[in-house]
Write a protein that holds these residues in place. Sequence first.
Motif, PDB file in Angstrom:
ATOM      1  N   HIS A  38     -11.897 -27.945   3.581  1.00 48.22           N
ATOM      2  CA  HIS A  38     -11.034 -28.459   2.508  1.00 48.22           C
ATOM      3  C   HIS A  38     -10.842 -27.444   1.386  1.00 48.22           C
ATOM      4  N   ASP A  39     -11.934 -26.853   0.899  1.00 42.37           N
ATOM      5  CA  ASP A  39     -11.828 -25.915  -0.219  1.00 42.37           C
ATOM      6  C   ASP A  39     -10.985 -24.693   0.153  1.00 42.37           C
ATOM      7  N   LEU A  40     -11.156 -24.211   1.384  1.00 43.83           N
ATOM      8  CA  LEU A  40     -10.357 -23.070   1.833  1.00 43.83           C
ATOM      9  C   LEU A  40      -8.880 -23.438   1.902  1.00 43.83           C
ATOM     10  N   CYS A  41      -8.582 -24.613   2.433  1.00 40.47           N
ATOM     11  CA  CYS A  41      -7.179 -25.049   2.521  1.00 40.47           C
ATOM     12  C   CYS A  41      -6.558 -25.167   1.140  1.00 40.47           C
ATOM     13  N   GLN A  42      -7.298 -25.716   0.186  1.00 38.73           N
ATOM     14  CA  GLN A  42      -6.776 -25.852  -1.171  1.00 38.73           C
ATOM     15  C   GLN A  42      -6.542 -24.482  -1.803  1.00 38.73           C
ATOM     16  N   LEU A  90     -14.133 -17.607   0.511  1.00 40.31           N
ATOM     17  CA  LEU A  90     -14.069 -18.934   1.124  1.00 40.31           C
ATOM     18  C   LEU A  90     -13.875 -18.852   2.632  1.00 40.31           C
ATOM     19  N   VAL A  91     -13.148 -17.853   3.097  1.00 39.15           N
ATOM     20  CA  VAL A  91     -13.003 -17.661   4.543  1.00 39.15           C
ATOM     21  C   VAL A  91     -14.367 -17.398   5.167  1.00 39.15           C
ATOM     22  N   SER A  92     -15.134 -16.518   4.543  1.00 40.30           N
ATOM     23  CA  SER A  92     -16.455 -16.175   5.064  1.00 40.30           C
ATOM     24  C   SER A  92     -17.400 -17.378   5.052  1.00 40.30           C
ATOM     25  N   THR A  93     -17.422 -18.116   3.944  1.00 38.26           N
ATOM     26  CA  THR A  93     -18.324 -19.270   3.859  1.00 38.26           C
ATOM     27  C   THR A  93     -17.892 -20.386   4.804  1.00 38.26           C
ATOM     28  N   THR A  94     -16.584 -20.553   4.978  1.00 39.50           N
ATOM     29  CA  THR A  94     -16.100 -21.581   5.903  1.00 39.50           C
ATOM     30  C   THR A  94     -16.499 -21.253   7.334  1.00 39.50           C
ATOM     31  N   VAL A 101     -19.933 -30.861  24.821  1.00 43.27           N
ATOM     32  CA  VAL A 101     -19.295 -29.603  25.213  1.00 43.27           C
ATOM     33  C   VAL A 101     -17.773 -29.709  25.179  1.00 43.27           C
ATOM     34  N   ASN A 102     -17.237 -30.745  25.833  1.00 48.40           N
ATOM     35  CA  ASN A 102     -15.779 -30.848  25.972  1.00 48.40           C
ATOM     36  C   ASN A 102     -15.072 -31.262  24.691  1.00 48.40           C
ATOM     37  N   LEU A 103     -15.789 -31.920  23.790  1.00 51.42           N
ATOM     38  CA  LEU A 103     -15.156 -32.356  22.547  1.00 51.42           C
ATOM     39  C   LEU A 103     -15.752 -31.646  21.334  1.00 51.42           C
ATOM     40  N   PHE A 104     -17.021 -31.856  21.086  1.00 51.23           N
ATOM     41  CA  PHE A 104     -17.662 -31.338  19.872  1.00 51.23           C
ATOM     42  C   PHE A 104     -17.568 -29.812  19.791  1.00 51.23           C
ATOM     43  N   LEU A 105     -18.102 -29.125  20.789  1.00 46.59           N
ATOM     44  CA  LEU A 105     -18.099 -27.662  20.759  1.00 46.59           C
ATOM     45  C   LEU A 105     -16.695 -27.093  20.945  1.00 46.59           C
ATOM     46  N   ALA A 106     -15.882 -27.755  21.760  1.00 48.11           N
ATOM     47  CA  ALA A 106     -14.526 -27.247  22.006  1.00 48.11           C
ATOM     48  C   ALA A 106     -13.687 -27.266  20.733  1.00 48.11           C
ATOM     49  N   VAL A 107     -13.782 -28.343  19.962  1.00 46.28           N
ATOM     50  CA  VAL A 107     -13.011 -28.439  18.719  1.00 46.28           C
ATOM     51  C   VAL A 107     -13.502 -27.413  17.702  1.00 46.28           C
ATOM     52  N   ILE A 108     -14.809 -27.274  17.586  1.00 43.71           N
ATOM     53  CA  ILE A 108     -15.362 -26.306  16.635  1.00 43.71           C
ATOM     54  C   ILE A 108     -14.975 -24.882  17.034  1.00 43.71           C
ATOM     55  N   ASP A 109     -15.041 -24.576  18.325  1.00 49.63           N
ATOM     56  CA  ASP A 109     -14.652 -23.234  18.786  1.00 49.63           C
ATOM     57  C   ASP A 109     -13.176 -22.957  18.508  1.00 49.63           C
ATOM     58  N   THR A 110     -12.352 -23.982  18.620  1.00 49.00           N
ATOM     59  CA  THR A 110     -10.930 -23.811  18.304  1.00 49.00           C
ATOM     60  C   THR A 110     -10.736 -23.470  16.835  1.00 49.00           C
ATOM     61  N   GLN A 111     -11.483 -24.138  15.972  1.00 53.77           N
ATOM     62  CA  GLN A 111     -11.393 -23.848  14.543  1.00 53.77           C
ATOM     63  C   GLN A 111     -11.860 -22.428  14.236  1.00 53.77           C
ATOM     64  N   LEU A 112     -12.951 -22.022  14.845  1.00 47.64           N
ATOM     65  CA  LEU A 112     -13.452 -20.661  14.630  1.00 47.64           C
ATOM     66  C   LEU A 112     -12.475 -19.622  15.164  1.00 47.64           C
ATOM     67  N   GLN A 113     -11.893 -19.909  16.319  1.00 48.97           N
ATOM     68  CA  GLN A 113     -10.922 -18.981  16.895  1.00 48.97           C
ATOM     69  C   GLN A 113      -9.698 -18.844  15.993  1.00 48.97           C
ATOM     70  N   GLU A 114      -9.271 -19.948  15.407  1.00 51.01           N
ATOM     71  CA  GLU A 114      -8.123 -19.907  14.499  1.00 51.01           C
ATOM     72  C   GLU A 114      -8.434 -19.067  13.266  1.00 51.01           C
ATOM     73  N   LEU A 115      -9.621 -19.250  12.702  1.00 53.08           N
ATOM     74  CA  LEU A 115     -10.002 -18.468  11.524  1.00 53.08           C
ATOM     75  C   LEU A 115     -10.163 -16.994  11.865  1.00 53.08           C
ATOM     76  N   ASN A 116     -10.797 -16.715  13.000  1.00 46.06           N
ATOM     77  CA  ASN A 116     -10.992 -15.317  13.396  1.00 46.06           C
ATOM     78  C   ASN A 116      -9.675 -14.643  13.751  1.00 46.06           C
ATOM     79  N   GLY A 117      -8.743 -15.415  14.321  1.00 44.56           N
ATOM     80  CA  GLY A 117      -7.445 -14.843  14.647  1.00 44.56           C
ATOM     81  C   GLY A 117      -6.604 -14.576  13.416  1.00 44.56           C
ATOM     82  N   ARG A 118      -6.687 -15.487  12.468  1.00 46.45           N
ATOM     83  CA  ARG A 118      -5.891 -15.326  11.245  1.00 46.45           C
ATOM     84  C   ARG A 118      -6.500 -14.271  10.330  1.00 46.45           C
TER      85      ARG A 118
END
Length: 317
Positions: free
Chosen positions: A51-55, A70-74, A133-150
């Motif tokens: 939330h803080d990073l988005c704001q 904030l990117v690093s802490t997120t 694995v299919n939900l919890f870790l997959a969603v978190i990995d997607t978020q990390l991938q988005e941050l690392n890609g951006r």
Amino acid sequence: MFDATCEVLEKSIEEGNFSTRGDASAAYDAITSFEFVFVLHLMRNILEVSHDLCQALQQKNQDILNALTLVSTTKTLIQRMRESSWEAFIKEVILFCEKHEVEVPDMNALHIPRRGRTRKIVDQISVEHHYCVNLFLAVIDTQLQELNGRFNDNMVELLTLSSTLDPRDNYKFFSINKVCELVERFYPGDFSDQEKFHIRMQAQHYELDVPNHAELTNLCTISELCQGLTKTGKSLTYPLIDRLIRLILTLPVSTATTERSFSAMNIVKNRLRNKMEDELLANCLLIYIEKKIAEKFDTDSIIDEFYDMKNRCVPLR
């Protein structure tokens, strides 16, 4: 909120018409399922972290250094969630389900896909493995991938070097070597070879002069520094540093400004103005987007400007 929603749906099932009862029944079955509760809690936890990073990224005047922090802490918090929060998370979800009488599946049972049959299952996995694995870790990995890609290594390094021009705390982040490295690595096409050689000496003068200028102290952002240099005439004294600052201010840390422009275009060019030409649209958008600046304009000065352009048949006052 969950109980109130369920109560409204139950009432719609009992008292609504045939179509309403069907939709309400389907919605009630969906939100009272374990998977819905699981996903809802997962979304809430991830949104709380980001939330803080988005704001910060939505702010019109962005502070690059704070955004980078904030990117690093997120990233760290999301990674920490991935590594050590599963047990606490699933316990929280189960407690919520028990409190609201939502059926909890047997975590050790064999997972069967919703739209499949047992004979079609290729991987024999448990229910807990599916949710972990299919939900919890997959969603978190997607978020990390988005941050690392951006915010990849080059972008992070660019933002880190750019922070050397941050004027906070009496320019304590300023480094002549980082200024030169920033020009050499990321803006080689914006400076000639002679300018690259001269910017080091100009940065030395800048380091001794600008932090001691009365009107350039107590600044908080690079955008304020750019405005201050222009106001005091230092942008003419240190044109290479001023050019570098302006280049840094164009960094697309987020697409918030672009998104605002498209939203404004939908407001300005509506159904009744669908034949508006590009030039008029651009002028209207400029006034709408920069409304805070436009509000400072005096009406009389605008009328005088129109009078100066050509003679008017109708008086404007």
